[in-house]
Motif scaffolding. Sequence first.
Motif: not given
Ligand SMILES: Nc1ncnc2c1ncn2[C@@H]1O[C@H](COP(=O)(O)OP(=O)(O)O)[C@@H](O)[C@H]1O
Lengths: 236, 198
Positions: A25, A30, A48-51, A53-55
């Motif tokens: 990002y 990420v 963990g949080n921020g690892s 996973k959602s991405t």
């Molecule tokens: N749209 C975005 N813009 C900027 N940074 C993002 C965005 N979405 C996620 N991040 C950052 O990318 C990292 C990984 O996020 P994410 O994939 O949501 O992790 P998880 O789901 O494991 O908590 C985090 O540090 C988050 O702050």
Amino acid sequence: MTIATGLWDDRPVPLIELDGVSHAYGERAVLRDLTLRLEEHRIGVVGGNGSGKSTLARLLNGLVLPTAGRVRIDGLDTAHEGHQVRRRVGFVFTDPDAQIVMPTVGEDVAFGLRRLPRAEADRRSREWLERFGLADLCDHPAHLLSGGQKQLLALASVLVTEPDLLVMDEPTTLLDLANARHVAHLVAELPQQVVMVTHQLHLLDGFDRVLVVDDGRIVHDGPPADSLAHYEALVG
Amino acid sequence: MRFLYRPGSSPLHRCPAGAKLLLLVAAGVGLVLLRDPLPASAALLAAVLLYPVASFGPRVLWQQARPVLPVLVVVGVLHGLSASWPGAYVTVVGLLALVLLAALVTLTTRTTALVDVVVRVLRPLRIVGVDPERVGLLLALGVRSVPVVLDLAAEVREAQHARGLAASPRAFAVPLVVRSMRHADALGEALAARGVDD
Ligand SMILES: Nc1ncnc2c1ncn2[C@@H]1O[C@H](COP(=O)(O)OP(=O)(O)O)[C@@H](O)[C@H]1O
Ligand SMILES: [Mg+2]
């Protein structure tokens, strides 16, 4: 109503391929150089949080496009064939309130079928509402449902389109234990391939494969017991 | 919740959405053109009598009328003082009749049915670049978002009380706007996942 689990063995599972995939990002990296081939029925993702996973989950339906590398679902490139990919990949988010887009329960389920003739859409919606015990709530305003019912509605609204792959990003995080179990039970019976990100590790019992994500890398990849032991060791 | 569809099987529920909207528009145009106490009173009487026809009791009727009453009182008094009292009567009674009729349409019609009518009516505007489906979707999303934003507002207010903050409009508006925007982002993502832009 339950779905015959025998379908599991007949149904071809889509092949998910990540080829040298990285995502950033802006400046912030990420995901780093992931190469994966996923062809199991049940795939878990923990970390963990921020690892990242959602991405990773969002890469699978083209909501997020890789900044390097390629993601393909049965050969369809998410960057160039996003439209076909999203038709085959259903996505369930953490917060059901944000993914229910229509005012009433029945309307939300029918939304995914808006390109079908009305009678056919109604028939299929009704079938899924019944399967999920929501039929009596068809004309009910969605915002009056309980959290658990909302997530069931979100799930029904995605499944009504009959996707081949269901990606779920922490679908039970906002639910209480009973509702989380109910959702997990329904998901367990689905014939589809499922990729589920979760912090509720017991939901991964019976999964075929669990990925452990840390700081944008897959640091472990194996059967659930193995991966969860690794994850616990990682957390310390 | 006011203004939201309530399922039922009354004649009004079964009446097609397009017909109901057409009658509503006709009532509005008629009241503006006639501007006379008699049609205004008749419209209000008709509106009130239609609620039981749709099998709604006095409570539902009151829920629809209550929020607009203060505004109507102000409008009526201003109109009476600046112009004439019969004119004020026509305006207030006519507006109340229209509010009650409009509420009745939304109470007896599914949002998607209303949206379908709007989409059909807007179809000719396609040639000037209007996308009727898109407008319809925005309408439905708007209806869906009202209770969500109200919930967010209640949460923000609760959080402020919990932290012992005095009611300041800015301390209320800023977090509410931030959370609403976050919700809008998530909604956009969900729409994309459900194939809206494809
Ligand atoms: N749209 C975005 N813009 C900027 N940074 C993002 C965005 N979405 C996620 N991040 C950052 O990318 C990292 C990984 O996020 P994410 O994939 O949501 O992790 P998880 O789901 O494991 O908590 C985090 O540090 C988050 O702050
Ligand atoms: Mg996440």
